[in-house]
Motif scaffolding. Structure first.
Motif, short mmCIF file in Angstrom:
data_model
loop_
_atom_site.label_atom_id
_atom_site.label_comp_id
_atom_site.label_asym_id
_atom_site.label_seq_id
_atom_site.Cartn_x
_atom_site.Cartn_y
_atom_site.Cartn_z
N SER A 168 116.44 5.31 102.73
CA SER A 168 116.91 6.33 103.68
C SER A 168 116.51 5.98 105.11
O SER A 168 117.31 6.16 106.05
N SER A 169 115.30 5.46 105.29
CA SER A 169 114.86 5.07 106.65
C SER A 169 115.72 3.94 107.20
O SER A 169 116.13 3.97 108.37
N ILE A 170 116.01 2.95 106.35
CA ILE A 170 116.84 1.83 106.79
C ILE A 170 118.26 2.28 107.09
O ILE A 170 118.86 1.90 108.11
N VAL A 171 118.81 3.13 106.22
CA VAL A 171 120.17 3.63 106.44
C VAL A 171 120.26 4.47 107.71
O VAL A 171 121.20 4.32 108.51
N ASP A 172 119.29 5.35 107.95
CA ASP A 172 119.30 6.17 109.17
C ASP A 172 119.19 5.30 110.42
O ASP A 172 119.82 5.59 111.44
N MET A 173 118.40 4.23 110.34
CA MET A 173 118.26 3.34 111.50
C MET A 173 119.57 2.60 111.78
O MET A 173 119.97 2.43 112.93
N LEU A 174 120.27 2.16 110.71
CA LEU A 174 121.51 1.39 110.90
C LEU A 174 122.70 2.27 111.28
O LEU A 174 123.63 1.80 111.93
N THR A 175 122.68 3.54 110.86
CA THR A 175 123.82 4.43 111.12
C THR A 175 123.49 5.50 112.15
O THR A 175 124.07 6.59 112.12
N GLN A 176 122.54 5.21 113.02
CA GLN A 176 122.10 6.22 113.98
C GLN A 176 123.25 6.68 114.88
O GLN A 176 123.35 7.87 115.22
N ARG A 177 124.12 5.77 115.28
CA ARG A 177 125.23 6.12 116.18
C ARG A 177 126.58 6.04 115.49
O ARG A 177 127.61 6.30 116.13
N MET A 178 126.59 5.67 114.21
CA MET A 178 127.85 5.55 113.48
C MET A 178 127.71 6.21 112.12
O MET A 178 127.55 5.54 111.10
N ARG A 179 127.71 7.55 112.10
CA ARG A 179 127.51 8.29 110.87
C ARG A 179 128.61 8.03 109.85
O ARG A 179 128.40 8.15 108.65
N LEU A 181 125.35 -1.18 100.70
CA LEU A 181 124.81 -2.50 101.08
C LEU A 181 123.30 -2.55 100.90
O LEU A 181 122.77 -3.50 100.31
N VAL A 182 122.59 -1.53 101.38
CA VAL A 182 121.12 -1.51 101.27
C VAL A 182 120.69 -1.45 99.80
O VAL A 182 119.77 -2.15 99.38
N GLY A 183 121.37 -0.61 98.99
CA GLY A 183 121.05 -0.54 97.57
C GLY A 183 121.28 -1.86 96.85
O GLY A 183 120.49 -2.26 96.00
N THR A 184 122.35 -2.56 97.22
CA THR A 184 122.63 -3.87 96.62
C THR A 184 121.54 -4.88 96.99
O THR A 184 121.11 -5.68 96.14
N LEU A 185 121.07 -4.84 98.23
CA LEU A 185 120.01 -5.76 98.66
C LEU A 185 118.70 -5.48 97.91
O LEU A 185 118.00 -6.41 97.51
N PHE A 186 118.37 -4.21 97.74
CA PHE A 186 117.17 -3.87 96.98
C PHE A 186 117.28 -4.36 95.54
O PHE A 186 116.34 -4.95 95.00
N LEU A 187 118.43 -4.13 94.91
CA LEU A 187 118.63 -4.57 93.54
C LEU A 187 118.56 -6.09 93.44
O LEU A 187 117.93 -6.65 92.53
#
Length: 391
Positions: free
Chosen positions: A40-51, A60-66
């Protein structure tokens, strides 16, 4: 006056009762929370201006973690298992090397033998010379020499060694010698059966990652649903617990996130340092050990440093061990003076003495969970729970 108090006791009794019922799933719940907070922290940082990009970024983030977990499981886990098994089997080799170095040091500085009697060399027993009769005293021509058995010092048993004394101090503080063979046997048995446990551990990680992905993906709707509880018959639970749970989750998430970043940096620096010191055949085991114990504040530094020092001593002697200690000091100076102020900030920084007290009490009462959660819980209690709320 009594009704609000009874209501509060009832609410927190229900919450802690549910936690007790779900204690067997605590690892899954904890990992789900940590993964969800990180994603959630990474997603909020990446989508701060593009919700509007939230869903693709979450995928994308979930795939990278997996992918990271699968990569570690396939390539790193077998090496860690092999090196950890070798370290456990070489326990007595390391203890004998420590004993040899300590006894050499004691012979060079006799004052140590006076301070620690266990460092004294065993006394060679004096054998009484039997009386020889007069008729046997004269030499006999062409007689074969009588073999004389060499007199040697008695072998120092493990229970009498300096390492045994140290284990006795760590075992119960009594200083009495103990035999470490039972402990080593238990470790070897755990490592032998680890392959069966690895499937369960991997399953827990994958389930936690899946739940975290689904939570982060639908987080806005879940947040709205939880807030709607204020307009239901469970309002008394929401009013009492919602803000406290939110504040505790925020403190715990911030603490775990900071420790995760610090653990990653410490692991990379340790892997580089161990490779430069010529111990690359142990780099996977030592790096993973540093990563795991980075989540235990202060005490984790000493626990993860012991195997590094033992392997360095056995590989290159006292000189290489001193270089290893220098590497550890450098890494944790970087952590203390650069990473902690940047990542933790002033809010979560606690006096090291208080941290050790919290870890000692938490570890004694709640074992590994006391070591991991003791500090965040105390930070929440003293920083939020006992303070008056600002209007």
């Amino acid at each position: 006056m009594m009704l609000p108090l009874l209501s509060r006791v009832l609410v927190w009794g229900i919450i802690f009762g549910l936690l007790t019922l779900l204690s067997s799933f605590f690892t899954l719940i904890f990992l789900t929370f940590v993964f969800a907070y990180l994603q959630s922290s990474i997603v909020d940082m990446l989508t701060q201006r593009m919700r509007w990009l939230r869903v693709p970024v979450v995928i994308l983030v979930g795939t990278l973690f997996l992918g990271a977990i699968i990569t570690v499981s396939l390539f790193l886990a077998p090496q860690v298992y092999q090196q950890a098994t070798g370290f456990a089997k070489g326990f007595f080799v390391y203890t004998e090397r420590i004993d040899m170095e300590v006894l050499k040091l004691a012979e060079r500085y006799p004052v140590l033998q006076e301070a620690i009697p266990e460092l004294r060399r065993p006394v060679v027993p004096v054998q009484a010379t039997p009386a020889v009769p007069d008729w046997a005293a004269a030499p006999v021509a062409n007689a074969l020499p009588v073999p004389v058995a060499p007199v040697t010092a008695p072998t120092r048993a493990f229970r009498d060694s300096p390492t045994s004394l140290l284990l006795g101090l760590l075992n119960g503080g009594t200083g009495k010698p103990v035999d470490g063979r039972e402990g080593v046997k238990a470790v070897l048995d755990k490592l032998t059966h680890f392959s069966g446990q690895a499937v369960g551990i991997l399953t827990t990680f994958l389930l936690a990652l899946l739940f975290a992905f689904l939570i982060v993906l639908d987080l806005p709707h879940l947040t709205a649903s939880v807030r709607d509880l204020e307009n239901t018959r469970l309002r008394f639970i929401y009013v009492e617990a919602a803000d406290n749970i939110y504040q505790f989750g925020k403190v715990l998430g911030h603490s775990m996130q900071a420790q995760f970043y610090i653990a990653c940096v410490n692991t990379v620096l340790t892997a580089l340092g161990v490779s430069l010191l010529g111990m690359s055949e142990h780099v996977a085991f030592l790096s993973v050990l540093v990563f795991l114990f980075s989540f235990v504040p202060v005490a984790g530094v000493f626990i993860s440093s012991v195997p590094i020092c033992l392997i360095a001593l056995n590989t290159g002697g006292a000189h290489l061990m001193l270089l290893g200690i220098g590497m550890i000091i450098f890494i944790h100076l970087v952590e203390g003076y650069i990473l902690n102020p940047l990542i933790y900030g002033a809010r979560l920084r606690v006096n090291p003495v208080i941290v050790l007290i919290i870890l000692t009490v938490g570890g004694k009462l709640f074992n590994i969970w006391g070591l991991i959660l003791g500090l965040p819980v105390c930070i929440y209690l003293f920083g939020h729970a006992i303070r008056y709320r600002k209007s």
